[in-house]
Design a protein around this motif. Sequence first.
Motif, PDB file in Angstrom:
ATOM      1  N   GLU A   1       0.826  -1.199   0.000  1.00 17.63           N
ATOM      2  CA  GLU A   1       0.000   0.000   0.000  1.00 17.63           C
ATOM      3  C   GLU A   1       0.867   1.258   0.000  1.00 17.63           C
ATOM      4  N   ILE A   2       1.974   1.210   0.724  1.00 19.43           N
ATOM      5  CA  ILE A   2       2.908   2.337   0.728  1.00 19.43           C
ATOM      6  C   ILE A   2       3.510   2.532  -0.659  1.00 19.43           C
ATOM      7  N   VAL A   3       3.920   1.421  -1.286  1.00 19.16           N
ATOM      8  CA  VAL A   3       4.525   1.494  -2.618  1.00 19.16           C
ATOM      9  C   VAL A   3       3.529   2.031  -3.634  1.00 19.16           C
ATOM     10  N   PHE A   4       2.315   1.486  -3.642  1.00 21.97           N
ATOM     11  CA  PHE A   4       1.317   1.922  -4.621  1.00 21.97           C
ATOM     12  C   PHE A   4       0.947   3.390  -4.425  1.00 21.97           C
TER      13      PHE A   4
ATOM     14  N   VAL B   1      13.674  -3.863   2.823  1.00 19.13           N
ATOM     15  CA  VAL B   1      14.096  -2.583   3.436  1.00 19.13           C
ATOM     16  C   VAL B   1      13.346  -2.340   4.728  1.00 19.13           C
ATOM     17  N   LEU B   2      12.048  -2.612   4.721  1.00 19.71           N
ATOM     18  CA  LEU B   2      11.237  -2.408   5.929  1.00 19.71           C
ATOM     19  C   LEU B   2      11.610  -3.401   7.011  1.00 19.71           C
ATOM     20  N   ALA B   3      11.981  -4.608   6.586  1.00 20.54           N
ATOM     21  CA  ALA B   3      12.360  -5.621   7.569  1.00 20.54           C
ATOM     22  C   ALA B   3      13.659  -5.265   8.288  1.00 20.54           C
ATOM     23  N   ASN B   4      14.521  -4.498   7.602  1.00 22.28           N
ATOM     24  CA  ASN B   4      15.787  -4.081   8.205  1.00 22.28           C
ATOM     25  C   ASN B   4      15.633  -2.797   9.021  1.00 22.28           C
TER      26      ASN B   4
ATOM     27  N   GLY C   1      12.620   4.208 -10.062  1.00 20.97           N
ATOM     28  CA  GLY C   1      13.042   5.261  -9.139  1.00 20.97           C
ATOM     29  C   GLY C   1      12.982   4.814  -7.693  1.00 20.97           C
ATOM     30  N   LEU C   2      11.914   4.130  -7.319  1.00 22.00           N
ATOM     31  CA  LEU C   2      11.805   3.619  -5.945  1.00 22.00           C
ATOM     32  C   LEU C   2      12.863   2.557  -5.664  1.00 22.00           C
ATOM     33  N   LEU C   3      13.149   1.743  -6.677  1.00 19.89           N
ATOM     34  CA  LEU C   3      14.175   0.706  -6.496  1.00 19.89           C
ATOM     35  C   LEU C   3      15.537   1.340  -6.260  1.00 19.89           C
ATOM     36  N   LEU C   4      15.872   2.372  -7.036  1.00 19.10           N
ATOM     37  CA  LEU C   4      17.150   3.060  -6.842  1.00 19.10           C
ATOM     38  C   LEU C   4      17.193   3.731  -5.464  1.00 19.10           C
ATOM     39  N   ALA C   5      16.079   4.340  -5.062  1.00 18.62           N
ATOM     40  CA  ALA C   5      16.039   5.036  -3.770  1.00 18.62           C
ATOM     41  C   ALA C   5      16.181   4.071  -2.599  1.00 18.62           C
ATOM     42  N   SER C   6      15.790   2.812  -2.790  1.00 15.77           N
ATOM     43  CA  SER C   6      15.887   1.849  -1.694  1.00 15.77           C
ATOM     44  C   SER C   6      17.332   1.513  -1.345  1.00 15.77           C
TER      45      SER C   6
ATOM     46  N   ILE D   1       9.353  -6.584  -3.668  1.00 16.78           N
ATOM     47  CA  ILE D   1      10.226  -7.513  -2.937  1.00 16.78           C
ATOM     48  C   ILE D   1      11.314  -6.751  -2.197  1.00 16.78           C
ATOM     49  N   ARG D   2      11.927  -5.805  -2.889  1.00 18.28           N
ATOM     50  CA  ARG D   2      12.994  -5.004  -2.281  1.00 18.28           C
ATOM     51  C   ARG D   2      12.457  -4.158  -1.121  1.00 18.28           C
ATOM     52  N   PHE D   3      11.261  -3.607  -1.282  1.00 20.62           N
ATOM     53  CA  PHE D   3      10.701  -2.731  -0.259  1.00 20.62           C
ATOM     54  C   PHE D   3      10.410  -3.515   1.017  1.00 20.62           C
ATOM     55  N   ARG D   4       9.953  -4.752   0.903  1.00 17.85           N
ATOM     56  CA  ARG D   4       9.725  -5.568   2.095  1.00 17.85           C
ATOM     57  C   ARG D   4      11.030  -5.812   2.842  1.00 17.85           C
TER      58      ARG D   4
END
Length: 373
Positions: free
Chosen positions: A219-222, A370-373, A274-279, A365-368
């Motif tokens: 939901e955050i990503v979308f 990042v949040l887990a860390n 863009g979100l992938l690079l920012a992660s 997948i990457r965002f999960r």
Amino acid sequence: MLQSFVNIFRLTVKELRALMRDTVMIVLMGWIFTGTIFVVAQAMSTDVRDVSIGVIDEDRSPLSRRLIGAIQPPMFETPVLLTPEEAAVAQVAGNYVLALTIPPDFERDLRRGETSKLMILVDATAVAQAGNASVFLQRLIASEISDWASPGSGRAELVDVVIRSRFNPNMTAKWFSAVMQLMNGVTILTLILAGAAMIREREQGTIEHVLVMPVRPFEIVFSKLFATAGTVLVCSLLSLSIVIETMMGIPITGSIWLYVLGAAIYTIAIASIGLLLASFTHTMGQFGLLMIPAIIILHLLSGSMTPMESMPDWMQLLMKITNPAPHFVNFTQAVLYRNAGIDLVADKLAAMTAMSVVALTVVLIRFRKVLAN
């Protein structure tokens, strides 16, 4: 499911409010969709216009004077008569793009039916202008010599070649460069806005507030994707209608709604990148450095500045498989320039959709992680 839609909507509104408070980003959006289009369309031109030319006339005959007189503005500047020594020095100094040499006894040899040669020296450091100008000069000279050799003959040619320029009848470069710069602006701004939406949360410390809310990672990503894509789409439509059509007088004949469909799919793919690079970054400075090579690939290898056909075959294949920009450029040119229907651009829409799905899956997948860390 309904709650997810509500959460995405509320988070999207939050992203838009944060963007509206970012003065620097607002100024950047205004400049990209107005100023850069004017500057690029007016300044970056491959039209043959005001090309400097020097002439070494060693024949000094009526025919040579006729050829010199035919070289006129606006394509060429008024020719300057030079000696061979002056021409050599002037071209090395970059004073003339073209240098035309008319040899001695040029007219006499032609009257006798003998072969004679003219020499055109081209300053190829200005590749586009020099190449186009040399072709125009050759055609001009050939036409003048043909008229001189058979004046008023009225003889019908065996082949009558008629050239009609479609979609850009006046061959005006800004008709192409203005729209292509808008497409480049869509790419660049989508990358920046998507990455800034992520970095802003980290720099301001609000990412922790979002994480403790009853929302899911997707939901955050979308919400960030929808806020970015919606902003870019609205800005591009306003630029297309107000700046390009109204202020610059460039006609757009294609379906705006079909363009919106393709642009929406494309912005989702680019925003995901863009979100992938920012992660992988924590500050805007780091994100900016990481974004530079991405913009170079998306921009220079998209076909918006140079034809895809000029690239090596393996590079064309690689870009069509991994880069959504070439498909978006082809889609935009077909729709806005040539008024193509959805049946002619369905393959481009399918390719961009597939890339959007892949990019979105990777960033989720990457965002999960990042949040887990």
